[in-house]
Write a protein that holds these residues in place. Structure first.
Motif, PDB file in Angstrom:
ATOM      1  N   TRP A 207       0.849  -1.181   0.000  1.00 47.14           N
ATOM      2  CA  TRP A 207       0.000   0.000   0.000  1.00 47.14           C
ATOM      3  C   TRP A 207       0.894   1.243   0.000  1.00 47.14           C
ATOM      4  CZ3 TRP A 207      -4.978  -0.165  -0.995  1.00 47.14           C
ATOM      5  CH2 TRP A 207      -5.692  -1.327  -0.724  1.00 47.14           C
ATOM      6  N   VAL A 208       0.525   2.221  -0.819  1.00 45.92           N
ATOM      7  CA  VAL A 208       1.288   3.459  -0.947  1.00 45.92           C
ATOM      8  C   VAL A 208       0.351   4.636  -0.691  1.00 45.92           C
ATOM      9  CG1 VAL A 208       2.607   4.926  -2.531  1.00 45.92           C
ATOM     10  CG2 VAL A 208       2.893   2.441  -2.593  1.00 45.92           C
ATOM     11  N   SER A 209       0.760   5.533   0.162  1.00 42.57           N
ATOM     12  CA  SER A 209      -0.082   6.695   0.469  1.00 42.57           C
ATOM     13  C   SER A 209      -0.078   7.689  -0.688  1.00 42.57           C
ATOM     14  CB  SER A 209       0.415   7.391   1.736  1.00 42.57           C
ATOM     15  OG  SER A 209       1.649   8.043   1.485  1.00 42.57           O
ATOM     16  N   ARG A 210      -1.040   8.588  -0.661  1.00 42.91           N
ATOM     17  CA  ARG A 210      -1.112   9.616  -1.703  1.00 42.91           C
ATOM     18  C   ARG A 210       0.134  10.507  -1.665  1.00 42.91           C
ATOM     19  NH1 ARG A 210      -5.877  10.426  -1.195  1.00 42.91           N
ATOM     20  NH2 ARG A 210      -6.767   9.660  -3.164  1.00 42.91           N
ATOM     21  N   ALA A 211       0.600  10.834  -0.482  1.00 40.78           N
ATOM     22  CA  ALA A 211       1.801  11.667  -0.371  1.00 40.78           C
ATOM     23  C   ALA A 211       3.020  10.947  -0.949  1.00 40.78           C
ATOM     24  CB  ALA A 211       2.048  12.036   1.089  1.00 40.78           C
ATOM     25  N   GLU A 212       3.152   9.645  -0.668  1.00 43.20           N
ATOM     26  CA  GLU A 212       4.269   8.873  -1.216  1.00 43.20           C
ATOM     27  C   GLU A 212       4.194   8.798  -2.737  1.00 43.20           C
ATOM     28  OE1 GLU A 212       5.297   5.558   2.188  1.00 43.20           O
ATOM     29  OE2 GLU A 212       3.403   5.357   1.093  1.00 43.20           O
ATOM     30  N   LEU A 213       2.974   8.649  -3.256  1.00 43.05           N
ATOM     31  CA  LEU A 213       2.799   8.575  -4.703  1.00 43.05           C
ATOM     32  C   LEU A 213       3.172   9.899  -5.359  1.00 43.05           C
ATOM     33  CD1 LEU A 213       1.790   6.573  -6.881  1.00 43.05           C
ATOM     34  CD2 LEU A 213      -0.432   7.720  -6.737  1.00 43.05           C
ATOM     35  N   LYS A 214       2.731  11.000  -4.777  1.00 43.87           N
ATOM     36  CA  LYS A 214       3.079  12.311  -5.331  1.00 43.87           C
ATOM     37  C   LYS A 214       4.588  12.531  -5.302  1.00 43.87           C
ATOM     38  CE  LYS A 214      -1.263  14.760  -4.412  1.00 43.87           C
ATOM     39  NZ  LYS A 214      -1.902  15.897  -3.696  1.00 43.87           N
ATOM     40  N   ALA A 215       5.233  12.061  -4.236  1.00 45.87           N
ATOM     41  CA  ALA A 215       6.690  12.180  -4.169  1.00 45.87           C
ATOM     42  C   ALA A 215       7.350  11.353  -5.268  1.00 45.87           C
ATOM     43  CB  ALA A 215       7.190  11.730  -2.799  1.00 45.87           C
ATOM     44  N   GLY A 216       6.759  10.200  -5.582  1.00 43.89           N
ATOM     45  CA  GLY A 216       7.280   9.374  -6.665  1.00 43.89           C
ATOM     46  C   GLY A 216       7.169  10.073  -8.005  1.00 43.89           C
TER      47      GLY A 216
ATOM     48  N   ALA B 156       7.164  13.219  -8.442  1.00 42.43           N
ATOM     49  CA  ALA B 156       8.083  14.358  -8.411  1.00 42.43           C
ATOM     50  C   ALA B 156       9.545  13.932  -8.437  1.00 42.43           C
ATOM     51  CB  ALA B 156       7.806  15.206  -7.170  1.00 42.43           C
ATOM     52  N   GLY B 157       9.800  12.619  -8.437  1.00 41.28           N
ATOM     53  CA  GLY B 157      11.176  12.138  -8.421  1.00 41.28           C
ATOM     54  C   GLY B 157      11.843  12.249  -7.071  1.00 41.28           C
ATOM     55  N   ALA B 158      11.029  12.384  -6.013  1.00 34.59           N
ATOM     56  CA  ALA B 158      11.571  12.573  -4.672  1.00 34.59           C
ATOM     57  C   ALA B 158      11.434  11.328  -3.803  1.00 34.59           C
ATOM     58  CB  ALA B 158      10.861  13.753  -3.993  1.00 34.59           C
TER      59      ALA B 158
END
Length: 333
Positions: A295-304, A306-308
Motif C-alpha cells: 500500500w502506498v499513500s497519496r503523499a508517497e505517490l506524489k513524491a514518486g 516528483a522524483g523525490a
C-alpha cells in the motif's frame, strides 16, 4: 475531502488520434491510388522504431514531436505491396512501410519510459524512436499514426501463415486483411482485451492508499497497478475481480470503468478500471508473477511522481497506468 470518484485527468498517450480511419477510405482502391502522389509515409523498422526530428527529442521537455514522414513518390509510383494505409488527416493520406536506419547510423540518448535513458539510432537529422518508451512525446496525430502502424506491423509479423492450413498468407485491403494463398481463408487484425485496475482503500470516496505491485523481471523499485488478460467467456468486471484476487489475494468491490488505451505490444487494448478493498486484507503475492505488493499513500505517490521517492519508480507517461495513478493522486480522498 472529495465527494466525487476520481476520473482520468487526461487522455492516455496512445489513445490520442486525429486521423480518419473509416473502413470506407481503405476499401476505395481507386481513391487511395489517386491520392498516393501527395501522401506521407512512415518508415517502421523490425523493432517498431520510426524516425523523428532529432532536435525535437533533444528539447527539454520534449512534447508534441512530429513524425519524420517521407513523400510517397520518394518511395515509388504507387503503394508497395507491404504498405499499410493508416488514415487521413488534414486532407493527406498516411501510410506505413517497413524501413530501417542506415547501417552507419550513430546513436543518441533519449529519455524513455520509467525515466530511463535509451539509445536510439541517429542519421540524416532523425532519431529512430519506439512507441512504448516515447509515444507520449509525440503530437496527437503522430501518436495515433504510430500506434496504428505498430499494431498492424505486429499483427502481420505473427500472421504470416494460415491458422487453418499453415499456408503462407498475402496482404489484402492495403494492410487491413490477409488471405491464405493455399486455402483462401481471410484474416483480419485482432485485439486482445486486458484489464488494468487501480485498487484503493475504502477510506472516503477515493481512499487514502493505493495498492501497487511489481513483477520479478522489473528493475528494482519499479511498481505499478495490476493488470491481466480477459479470459474466454469472462466479463471485464469479472476479469478485474479474478485478476486482483489471483495476483495479490485481495477481494475487490465497486469496480468501475475509467478509460482505455491501445497497447500494441503485440496486440492488446488496456481497459482501465478502479476498485475498492479493505486495507486490512492480507496481501498474498502470486508466486512467480508478483514479487512484491504494498500500500502506498497519496503523499508517497506524489513524491514518486516528483522524483523525490527513490524507493518508488512509477509507470512512464506512455502507459495508461501513469494517467490512472496521476488522476488518483490529484483527486484527494
Amino acid at each position: 475531502m472529495s465527494e466525487v470518484p476520481f476520473r482520468l485527468g487526461a487522455v492516455p498517450a496512445l489513445s490520442r488520434s486525429t486521423v480518419d480511419r473509416q473502413e470506407g477510405l481503405r476499401a476505395d482502391s481507386g481513391r487511395l491510388r489517386a491520392r498516393w502522389p501527395k501522401a506521407k509515409v512512415l518508415l517502421v523498422d523490425k523493432y517498431g522504431r520510426t524516425p523523428v526530428p532529432v532536435e525535437a527529442v533533444r528539447t527539454v521537455p520534449s512534447t508534441g514531436i512530429p513524425l519524420g514522414t517521407r513523400n510517397a513518390l520518394d518511395i515509388g509510383a504507387e503503394p508497395p505491396e507491404d504498405a499499410a494505409f493508416l488514415g487521413q488527416w488534414a486532407d493527406v493520406d498516411y501510410w506505413a512501410i517497413p524501413g530501417s536506419p542506415p547501417d552507419d547510423a550513430l546513436t543518441v540518448s533519449i529519455s524513455g519510459g520509467w525515466g530511463v535513458d535509451q539509445e536510439a539510432p541517429f542519421a540524416e537529422g532523425h532519431a529512430w524512436i519506439e512507441l512504448r518508451g516515447h509515444g507520449a512525446l509525440l503530437d496527437d496525430t503522430s501518436a495515433g499514426l504510430l500506434t496504428t502502424a505498430e499494431a498492424l506491423r505486429n499483427w502481420h509479423w505473427r500472421g504470416r501463415f494460415c491458422a487453418r492450413c499453415g499456408g503462407p498468407t498475402r496482404r489484402l485491403r492495403f494492410g487491413w486483411a490477409t488471405q491464405c494463398v493455399t486455402c483462401g481463408r481471410e484474416e483480419y487484425p485482432r485485439t486482445d482485451p486486458a484489464v488494468i485496475c487501480l485498487v484503493h482503500d475504502d477510506i472516503g470516496v477515493n481512499g487514502e492508499h493505493v495498492l501497487l505491485a511489481r513483477q520479478p523481471i522489473w528493475p528494482p523499485d519499479r511498481y505499478s497497478v495490476l493488470a491481466g488478460f480477459v479470459e474466454a467467456g469472462e466479463s471485464l468486471e469479472g476479469c478485474v475481480t479474478r485478476e486482483i484476487l489471483e495476483e495479490v489475494g485481495v477481494p475487490v468491490r465497486d469496480v468501475r470503468y475509467l478509460g482505455s488505451q491501445p497497447w500494441p505490444f503485440p496486440r492488446s487494448i488496456m481497459l482501465g478500471f478502479a476498485a475498492r478493498t479493505d486495507p486490512g486484507a492480507p496481501l498474498v503475492p502470486a508466486d512467480g508473477e508478483i514479487e512484491d505488493a504494498k500500500w502506498v499513500s497519496r503523499a508517497e505517490l506524489k513524491a514518486g511522481f516528483a522524483g523525490a521517492n527513490d524507493q518508488l519508480k512509477l509507470p512512464g507517461t506512455t502507459s495508461i497506468a501513469h494517467v490512472m495513478l496521476k488522476a488518483w493522486a490529484d483527486a484527494g480522498s
